[in-house]
Design a protein around this motif. Structure first.
Motif, PDB file in Angstrom:
ATOM      1  N   GLY A   1       0.777  -1.241   0.000  1.00  0.00           N
ATOM      2  CA  GLY A   1       0.000   0.000   0.000  1.00  0.00           C
ATOM      3  C   GLY A   1       0.800   1.278   0.000  1.00  0.00           C
ATOM      4  O   GLY A   1       0.222   2.369   0.089  1.00  0.00           O
TER       5      GLY A   1
ATOM      6  N   MET B   1       3.353   6.907   2.001  1.00  0.00           N
ATOM      7  CA  MET B   1       1.987   6.408   1.863  1.00  0.00           C
ATOM      8  C   MET B   1       1.052   7.607   1.680  1.00  0.00           C
ATOM      9  O   MET B   1       1.099   8.561   2.454  1.00  0.00           O
TER      10      MET B   1
ATOM     11  N   TYR C   1      -2.155   9.920   1.774  1.00  0.00           N
ATOM     12  CA  TYR C   1      -3.359  10.088   2.598  1.00  0.00           C
ATOM     13  C   TYR C   1      -4.234  11.217   2.064  1.00  0.00           C
ATOM     14  O   TYR C   1      -4.965  11.874   2.806  1.00  0.00           O
TER      15      TYR C   1
ATOM     16  N   ARG D   1       3.595  -2.488   8.513  1.00  0.00           N
ATOM     17  CA  ARG D   1       3.923  -2.809   7.123  1.00  0.00           C
ATOM     18  C   ARG D   1       5.406  -2.599   6.833  1.00  0.00           C
ATOM     19  O   ARG D   1       5.995  -3.333   6.042  1.00  0.00           O
TER      20      ARG D   1
ATOM     21  N   GLU E   1      -5.853   3.534   0.737  1.00  0.00           N
ATOM     22  CA  GLU E   1      -5.755   2.685   1.916  1.00  0.00           C
ATOM     23  C   GLU E   1      -6.960   2.923   2.813  1.00  0.00           C
ATOM     24  O   GLU E   1      -7.203   4.036   3.290  1.00  0.00           O
TER      25      GLU E   1
ATOM     26  N   LYS F   1      -7.690   2.299   5.836  1.00  0.00           N
ATOM     27  CA  LYS F   1      -7.457   2.804   7.181  1.00  0.00           C
ATOM     28  C   LYS F   1      -7.070   4.280   7.199  1.00  0.00           C
ATOM     29  O   LYS F   1      -7.004   4.891   8.278  1.00  0.00           O
TER      30      LYS F   1
END
Length: 385
Positions: A21, A80, A82, A116, A268, A270
């Motif tokens: 991810g 990552m 967001y 992760r 993602e 979450k």
């Protein structure tokens, strides 16, 4: 053979990171001086770190990753995405609601990313062993050590540090969480990112509290994110009105960046915003006790600042709202057990109903023992609010 094996291993890491991810992975040589620009030294020297005492304490250790771990040879920097699914600044036009920074509207990213990273690191060293590269080690970090993650991200080619001091990406704009894997593997490094801010100063001009003394410089003491999250002290009066309804963090300098035309909403699950945190009602937040606060923000980074700090931020937003409907919950907080909450309730009351504030001041001062709260009542009487 070894060089080819290391290059193949890097490709494996990139593919595995995507599977987990992550939006991007870059590799940086661990031997560089990350403080070469002198920006952090100036930041600390001029006291712009405010009450964040760990900044001067860890300054020397931030200079080189090898000071933190002498065995490290390469650093994998991972990002990552967001990105929000709507304009994060629209909430600022709704005075009855509280504006929460995009990064805090979902599960704590530390919890999401760290596991992760550990999985990726374990698979990386196992693949190195299988490839005949011998035994190697790896350590993962997500805001858990004195690491210069943004300069490392630039060095690893993920993007560049913009004029607002945050990392920018051509592919994802402003919205990136960073984590890193330190390893004894000597992986081939990527080319460093190029500064592409040009003459743009949108982020600097957007700051509500003028927290940027110059491009690429931040004075945390004026930054709404610092004021609402990091410092436990009473927020200075000079910044309260400019805060508007921002109750946890501030996205203004990130949201206005033109590079966000390439930004994507987080995929993602979450990291997708919880509906109840997109535009929470201030009247409900003002009524939170400690148990309700903990329940509402379970698994959220907001939980770390504690109920008293959070409600005090909400009181400033209420004072800025101009809404008579918030007067009753503000008055209720005048009797709160926490001095910080009572102090900001005084300020909010003055902003919403000056006559009522003056009517209550004399009796309140007779009963109030805390000097911080008393100073707010005195400022009210002297017209300094």
């Amino acid at each position: 053979m070894t060089a080819a094996a290391l290059a193949t291993l890097k490709d494996f890491a990139r593919e595995d990171a995507a599977r987990l991810g992550f939006a991007a992975l870059g590799v940086a040589d661990a031997s560089g001086n990350l403080l070469a620009s002198g920006r952090l030294e100036e930041f600390v020297e001029k006291g712009r770190h405010g009450t964040m005492g760990w900044m001067p304490e860890t300054l020397d250790r931030r200079r080189s990753p090898m000071d933190l771990w002498p065995g490290v040879r390469s650093i994998l920097v991972l990002a990552m995405n967001y990105g929000p699914d709507e304009d994060p600044l629209e909430i600022l036009e709704r005075p009855d609601r509280g504006a929460i920074s995009v990064y805090a509207r979902h599960r704590d990213y530390h919890d999401v990313i760290k596991g992760r990273l550990k999985e990726l690191a374990g698979r990386l060293v196992a693949r190195a062993r299988q490839s005949g590269l011998g035994e190697h080690d790896a350590k993962v970090f997500v805001d858990t050590a004195p690491i210069m993650e943004k300069p490392l991200g630039e060095l690893a080619g993920l993007g560049w540090q913009g004029k607002h001091t945050n990392l920018l990406s051509r592919d994802f704009g402003s919205w990136l969480f960073l984590g890193s894997i330190f390893t004894t593997l000597d992986l081939p490094p990527d080319e460093a990112g190029d500064d592409r801010c040009g003459s743009c100063r949108a982020c600097l001009d957007a700051c509500p509290t003028d927290a940027f003394p110059a491009p690429y410089q931040l004075d945390a003491r004026r930054c709404i994110s610092y004021l609402t999250i990091e410092t436990k002290a009473v927020i200075p009066r000079e910044f309260r009105t400019a805060m508007g309804n921002r109750i946890y963090g501030c996205d203004d300098c990130l949201a206005v960046c033109p590079w966000n035309k390439f930004a994507q909403a987080a995929s993602e699950a979450k990291l997708v915003a919880r509906e109840e945190l997109k535009a929470p009602k201030l009247d409900q937040l003002l009524g939170l006790d400690d148990a309700a606060f903990r329940a509402l923000f379970s698994g959220s980074p907001i939980k770390r600042i504690g109920r008293d700090k959070f409600v005090s931020n909400c009181l400033i937003a209420a004072g800025n709202s101009g809404l008579s409907a918030l007067l009753a919950p503000v008055v209720a907080r005048l009797g709160d057990a926490a001095p910080l909450v009572r102090a900001m309730a005084v300020w909010a009351l003055w902003r919403l109903d000056r006559g009522e504030a003056l009517r209550l001041s004399s009796a309140a001062l007779d009963n109030e023992k805390d000097e911080t709260v008393r100073s707010e009542w005195h400022a009210l009487e002297e017209g300094k609010v």
